[in-house]
Design a protein around this motif. Structure first.
Motif, PDB file in Angstrom:
ATOM      1  N   LYS A   7     -17.894 -13.785  32.746  1.00  0.00           N
ATOM      2  CA  LYS A   7     -18.504 -14.444  33.903  1.00  0.00           C
ATOM      3  C   LYS A   7     -17.563 -15.518  34.475  1.00  0.00           C
ATOM      4  O   LYS A   7     -17.703 -15.923  35.621  1.00  0.00           O
ATOM      5  CB  LYS A   7     -19.850 -15.065  33.530  1.00  0.00           C
ATOM      6  N   LEU A   8     -16.570 -15.968  33.672  1.00  0.00           N
ATOM      7  CA  LEU A   8     -15.573 -16.940  34.146  1.00  0.00           C
ATOM      8  C   LEU A   8     -14.314 -16.258  34.675  1.00  0.00           C
ATOM      9  O   LEU A   8     -13.605 -16.822  35.511  1.00  0.00           O
ATOM     10  CB  LEU A   8     -15.177 -17.907  33.028  1.00  0.00           C
ATOM     11  N   GLY A   9     -14.021 -15.077  34.173  1.00  0.00           N
ATOM     12  CA  GLY A   9     -12.818 -14.371  34.585  1.00  0.00           C
ATOM     13  C   GLY A   9     -12.568 -13.173  33.692  1.00  0.00           C
ATOM     14  O   GLY A   9     -13.082 -13.099  32.579  1.00  0.00           O
ATOM     15  N   LYS A  10     -11.764 -12.215  34.167  1.00  0.00           N
ATOM     16  CA  LYS A  10     -11.614 -10.957  33.447  1.00  0.00           C
ATOM     17  C   LYS A  10     -10.176 -10.626  33.066  1.00  0.00           C
ATOM     18  O   LYS A  10      -9.913  -9.533  32.575  1.00  0.00           O
ATOM     19  CB  LYS A  10     -12.191  -9.811  34.291  1.00  0.00           C
ATOM     20  N   SER A  11      -9.243 -11.548  33.306  1.00  0.00           N
ATOM     21  CA  SER A  11      -7.856 -11.277  32.927  1.00  0.00           C
ATOM     22  C   SER A  11      -7.095 -12.603  32.839  1.00  0.00           C
ATOM     23  O   SER A  11      -6.630 -13.136  33.838  1.00  0.00           O
ATOM     24  CB  SER A  11      -7.196 -10.354  33.958  1.00  0.00           C
ATOM     25  N   VAL A  12      -6.965 -13.121  31.621  1.00  0.00           N
ATOM     26  CA  VAL A  12      -6.350 -14.432  31.433  1.00  0.00           C
ATOM     27  C   VAL A  12      -4.865 -14.398  31.788  1.00  0.00           C
ATOM     28  O   VAL A  12      -4.165 -13.404  31.547  1.00  0.00           O
ATOM     29  CB  VAL A  12      -6.548 -14.927  29.981  1.00  0.00           C
ATOM     30  N   THR A  13      -4.390 -15.480  32.389  1.00  0.00           N
ATOM     31  CA  THR A  13      -2.966 -15.705  32.634  1.00  0.00           C
ATOM     32  C   THR A  13      -2.584 -16.983  31.891  1.00  0.00           C
ATOM     33  O   THR A  13      -3.018 -18.075  32.244  1.00  0.00           O
ATOM     34  CB  THR A  13      -2.672 -15.868  34.136  1.00  0.00           C
ATOM     35  N   GLY A  14      -1.810 -16.817  30.829  1.00  0.00           N
ATOM     36  CA  GLY A  14      -1.434 -17.968  30.014  1.00  0.00           C
ATOM     37  C   GLY A  14      -0.585 -18.958  30.788  1.00  0.00           C
ATOM     38  O   GLY A  14       0.129 -18.595  31.735  1.00  0.00           O
ATOM     39  N   GLY A  15      -0.641 -20.227  30.383  1.00  0.00           N
ATOM     40  CA  GLY A  15       0.068 -21.284  31.101  1.00  0.00           C
ATOM     41  C   GLY A  15       0.943 -22.128  30.200  1.00  0.00           C
ATOM     42  O   GLY A  15       1.593 -21.624  29.284  1.00  0.00           O
TER      43      GLY A  15
END
Length: 432
Positions: free
Chosen positions: A295-303
């Protein structure tokens, strides 16, 4: 912070018109150049004054396997410069290729041109590693050098859904490179093999295990970074953070350590995915430092952990995002308990971002994050996730907090980091 506790930030647009910009790095050589890679296979040099060199640093478009399809995960995926780039003038790249109709990941080494510091010698390519890909997705795509000077390579689980290959999947199978973080030594490799195995790699004594493996049980780590460490104490220096893209329910952020098992396909985030594997007493997996539902997002992008000096309010925060939802997020470590606490990042209101060159909106598809020589943070995003669309933009993250301490910090930081003999010192404290 806004009234709901959301961290308010502004942005500066650094570059635009890019085609799926997948990575941005610097040479750490005092030149303050940026090297920006596009998924098609171009790498461009942006000079300190913001201009782009006309000829690409690297052009692999004839070799790179990609397509104009929105969301295609194949292509040119990463570039890393040797940590001693000023003397060891080599670059390493990670891209998709088709060899006799077999899709593969290729990691190659290039040498800097002898007559142009803004171009690689295209004839110098040397293949370091190739890994066959059983499917077109989950290609991984991260290269970086650790504090130990070794090259780390992050490879996806081979694709499809649920890591269906073999009895336990690729990620839990140490006889394959797929679903792994690898570590190799590319130093002093001119007269022999393209790389050697670090003597303390964790599975050297294990029969049938690939000697390059540093950690395993990863699904599709997308964007990893090395913590510079606290500027005063050095605490945290060398820690390796990665975003690992989830399957059906959860995205996760991991702190990668030598020999660690990150659980996939037994687990997705903190949750069981394959219940039989999950209950196996030998799993001994390392849990994420943070996981979030779809519900927050479907594909994390690391930082990155922020270690710059222009935004003291952000010191020590892990800044990351989500490719699908466009959400910017942060984690703050409780150094006493070791727990990480989540806080969303919001764009400041029009009044907050009223200073010259500041904006408070961005394209939602967050592809990657970046760090400059001084430790300031950027992210790369696009409005159209296709390798053929010139919709990519590079944004610099800016804290609009209007307090004298921040302004003084910026002025001192700018003077220290950007002064070169014969040039004027330029401070950007107006934006604070």
């Amino acid at each position: 912070m806004d009234s709901e506790g959301c961290l308010e930030l502004c942005l500066q647009e650094v570059a635009n018109g890019l085609r799926n910009p997948v990575a941005m790095i610097h040479a750490n050589d005092g030149s303050h150049r940026f090297f920006v890679a596009e998924q098609l296979g171009y790498v461009w040099v942006y000079l300190a004054n913001g201009s782009r060199v006309d000829r690409p640093f690297l052009n692999l478009t004839q070799a790179v396997l990609t397509s104009p399809w929105a969301g295609d995960e194949r292509g040119f995926l990463c570039i890393a410069l040797h940590p001693s780039f000023t003397t060891v003038r080599k670059a390493y790249v990670y891209y998709s290729v088709s060899v006799k109709k077999q899709e593969k990941i290729r990691v190659s080494e290039f040498t800097l041109s002898t007559h142009d510091v803004n171009q690689l010698d295209h004839a110098s390519e040397r293949t370091i590693l190739e890994v066959a890909e059983p499917a077109s997705n989950h290609n991984g795509g991260q290269l970086l050098f650790g504090e130990d000077g070794f090259l780390y390579i992050f490879i996806g689980d081979g694709g499809r859904a649920g890591d269906p290959f073999g009895k336990f999947g690729n990620s839990q199978n140490k006889s394959t490179h797929l679903g792994k973080a690898l570590r190799i030594d590319v130093n002093d490799n001119d007269d022999g093999a393209p790389y050697s195995i670090p003597p303390d790699n964790p599975f050297l004594a294990e029969p049938n295990a690939m000697p390059e493996i540093y950690a395993y049980g990863v699904r599709n780590m997308w964007r990893c970074s090395v913590d510079r460490g606290d500027t005063a104490t050095g605490r945290g220096r060398g820690r390796l953070f990665c975003g690992d893209v989830g399957q059906n329910k959860y995205e996760e952020v991991d702190l990668v350590v030598k020999g660690g098992n990150y659980g996939w396909r037994a687990k997705e985030g903190f949750s069981c995915y394959d219940r039989k594997l999950c209950k196996n007493s030998t799993l001994d997996d390392i849990l994420p430092i943070f996981a979030y539902p779809h519900k927050l997002g479907k594909s994390v992008t690391g930082g990155y952990i922020y270690r710059g000096c222009q935004m003291p309010n952000l010191n020590g925060l892990y800044i990351f995002g989500d490719f699908m939802s466009g959400r910017l997020m942060s984690l703050k470590e409780n150094t006493t308990t070791g727990e990480w606490h989540y806080n969303e990042i919001c764009m400041g209101k029009d009044q907050t971002c009223r200073f010259p060159k500041l904006i408070n909106s961005y394209y939602k598809y967050i592809i990657s994050f970046a760090e400059d020589e001084a430790g300031e943070l950027y992210f790369l995003a696009t409005g159209t996730p296709s390798a053929s669309a010139r919709a990519g933009v590079i944004y610099k993250i800016t804290d609009p907090s209007n307090n004298p301490r921040a302004m003084l910090s910026v002025m001192l930081c700018e003077a220290a980091d950007h002064f070169h003999p014969g040039q004027d010192v330029e401070c950007t404290s107006v934006a604070y």
